[in-house]
Write an enzyme that holds these catalytic residues in place. Structure first.
Site, PDB file in Angstrom:
ATOM      1  N   TYR A 106       0.833  -1.211   0.000  1.00 47.86           N
ATOM      2  CA  TYR A 106       0.000   0.000   0.000  1.00 47.86           C
ATOM      3  C   TYR A 106       0.869   1.264   0.000  1.00 47.86           C
ATOM      4  O   TYR A 106       0.630   2.204  -0.761  1.00 47.86           O
ATOM      5  CB  TYR A 106      -0.906  -0.036   1.223  1.00 47.86           C
ATOM      6  CG  TYR A 106      -1.867   1.112   1.357  1.00 47.86           C
ATOM      7  CD1 TYR A 106      -3.000   1.196   0.554  1.00 47.86           C
ATOM      8  CD2 TYR A 106      -1.659   2.106   2.321  1.00 47.86           C
ATOM      9  CE1 TYR A 106      -3.904   2.252   0.697  1.00 47.86           C
ATOM     10  CE2 TYR A 106      -2.557   3.150   2.471  1.00 47.86           C
ATOM     11  CZ  TYR A 106      -3.667   3.225   1.660  1.00 47.86           C
ATOM     12  OH  TYR A 106      -4.560   4.261   1.804  1.00 47.86           O
TER      13      TYR A 106
ATOM     14  N   LYS B  31       1.038   4.163  -2.842  1.00 51.51           N
ATOM     15  CA  LYS B  31       0.666   5.542  -2.528  1.00 51.51           C
ATOM     16  C   LYS B  31       1.833   6.511  -2.724  1.00 51.51           C
ATOM     17  O   LYS B  31       1.633   7.670  -3.094  1.00 51.51           O
ATOM     18  CB  LYS B  31       0.138   5.614  -1.095  1.00 51.51           C
ATOM     19  CG  LYS B  31      -1.218   4.948  -0.911  1.00 51.51           C
ATOM     20  CD  LYS B  31      -2.270   5.519  -1.859  1.00 51.51           C
ATOM     21  CE  LYS B  31      -3.674   5.090  -1.482  1.00 51.51           C
ATOM     22  NZ  LYS B  31      -4.697   5.646  -2.426  1.00 51.51           N
TER      23      LYS B  31
END
Length: 296
Positions: A160, A164
C-alpha cells in the site's frame, strides 16, 4: 450555487467512505457527479438527487484500460463534458513483508497505481483533444489520492505504501506534463475512519478520545472532502503538482524529497572511505518523519 456550480465531476471508489463524501460534497457545491465503483453506487446517486443534484452511476473497472476509457466517455456522453477527475478507488491487503503473497502485492499495486493511471490517461487525452480543437475545457482538474503510509511509511503496508508513494510521484510528474493544456494535478494524503482503517485500534481510540473531549468527529471521512472539492474547482487555478496532508480540521503541505547534507570531491570514492563519510552525513540530516509528522 457553489464553487463547482455546473462542473462535471467523476469520483472513483465512491460507493462508500471518503469517495462517497467527495461525491456528496461536489453535489452540494453544484457539480454534476459520475459516481464510480465496482460496488453498487445507487444509494449515493439517490442521496445526490435527494439534495437536488444530478448524478450518474457507473460500475466500470477503472484499473482496466477499456473500462477507464468508458468511464470518461460516459461522463462526456451523459453530461456533455468533463471538468474534474477524482481518483479515489483503492483496497488494502495488509501483511508484514515476510508473510505477504505476490497476489496481495499485485492487488494493491493494480487498483491504486493502474487505477490512477488509466482514468488520468484517458481524461488527459480528452482534455488535450478539446484543447487542440480550439474548444478547451476552461479549468480541467485531477485530484489523486496518496496516503501518509506512502509519504512517511507504516509497518505492514509495503504494498500500500509503495503504491501511494508512487501516486504522489505520479502527481508531481503529471502536473508538469499536462500544464501546457491548462490541466492541474494535485493529490491528498488523507487520514479518516473508514472500513479500510477501522481495524487500526490505536487510531480508533484517538478518534474516540478527541470526540469525547471536543465533540468534533476528527475521524469523519467528510472532513477530507472540502479540500478535494476546492482542488477540483475553478478556485485552484494556480495550484498544481502538490500533495496535501488532510485529517480532521488539519491541512498541511506534504513537501517532496529534499536533498539534505552532502559531500563531494573531484574523484571517485573508495568504498572504505564512506565508513566515516556516511555516518557524518546522517548525523547532520533531518530524521525521516513518521505518520504523525514527527521525527522517527
Amino acid at each position: 450555487m457553489g464553487i463547482c456550480d455546473g462542473r462535471v465531476v467523476i469520483v472513483t471508489g465512491a460507493a462508500g467512505g471518503i469517495g462517497r463524501e467527495h461525491a456528496l460534497e461536489f453535489a452540494r457545491q453544484g457539480a454534476k457527479v459520475v459516481v464510480n465503483d465496482l460496488a453498487s453506487t445507487d444509494a449515493v446517486v439517490e442521496e445526490i438527487r435527494a439534495l437536488g443534484g444530478e448524478a450518474q452511476s457507473n460500475s466500470d473497472n477503472i484499473a482496466d484500460w477499456d473500462g477507464a476509457e468508458n468511464l470518461i466517455a460516459s461522463a462526456v456522453d451523459h453530461f456533455g463534458r468533463l471538468d474534474t477527475l477524482v481518483n479515489n478507488a483503492g483496497v488494502l491487503r495488509d501483511k508484514m513483508l515476510v508473510n505477504m503473497t505476490v497476489d496481495q502485492w499485485d492487488a494493491v499495486i493494480h487498483i491504486h497505481l493502474r487505477g490512477t493511471f488509466c482514468p488520468t490517461r484517458h481524461a488527459a487525452a480528452y482534455w488535450r483533444q478539446q484543447h487542440k480543437s480550439g474548444t478547451p475545457i476552461a479549468a480541467p482538474r485531477i485530484v489523486n489520492t496518496s496516503s501518509p503510509s506512502g509519504l512517511y511509511g507504516n509497518i505492514g503496508q509495503t504494498n500500500y505504501g509503495a503504491a501511494k508513494a508512487g501516486i504522489a510521484s505520479f502527481t508531481v510528474i503529471a502536473a508538469e506534463e499536462l500544464s501546457r493544456f491548462g490541466i492541474t494535478v494535485n493529490a491528498i494524503a488523507p487520514s479518516a475512519l473508514t472500513q479500510m482503517t477501522e481495524g487500526l485500534t490505536g487510531y480508533v481510540a484517538m478518534v474516540e478520545e478527541v470526540k469525547a473531549r471536543t465533540g468534533f468527529d476528527v475521524g469523519s471521512p467528510a472532513n477530507i472532502s472540502p479540500l478535494v472539492v476546492w482542488l477540483g474547482s475553478d478556485e485552484s487555478a494556480n495550484v498544481t503538482g502538490r500533495v496535501f496532508n488532510v485529517h480532521g480540521g488539519s491541512i498541511s503541505v506534504a513537501e517532496t524529497w529534499v536533498a539534505g547534507p552532502g559531500v563531494s570531491k573531484d574523484a571517485r570514492w573508495e568504498p572504505a572511505e564512506l565508513t566515516e563519510v556516511i555516518p557524518d552525513l546522517l548525523a547532520r540530516a533531518r530524521p525521516n518523519s513518521t505518520m504523525a509528522g514527527t521525527p522517527r
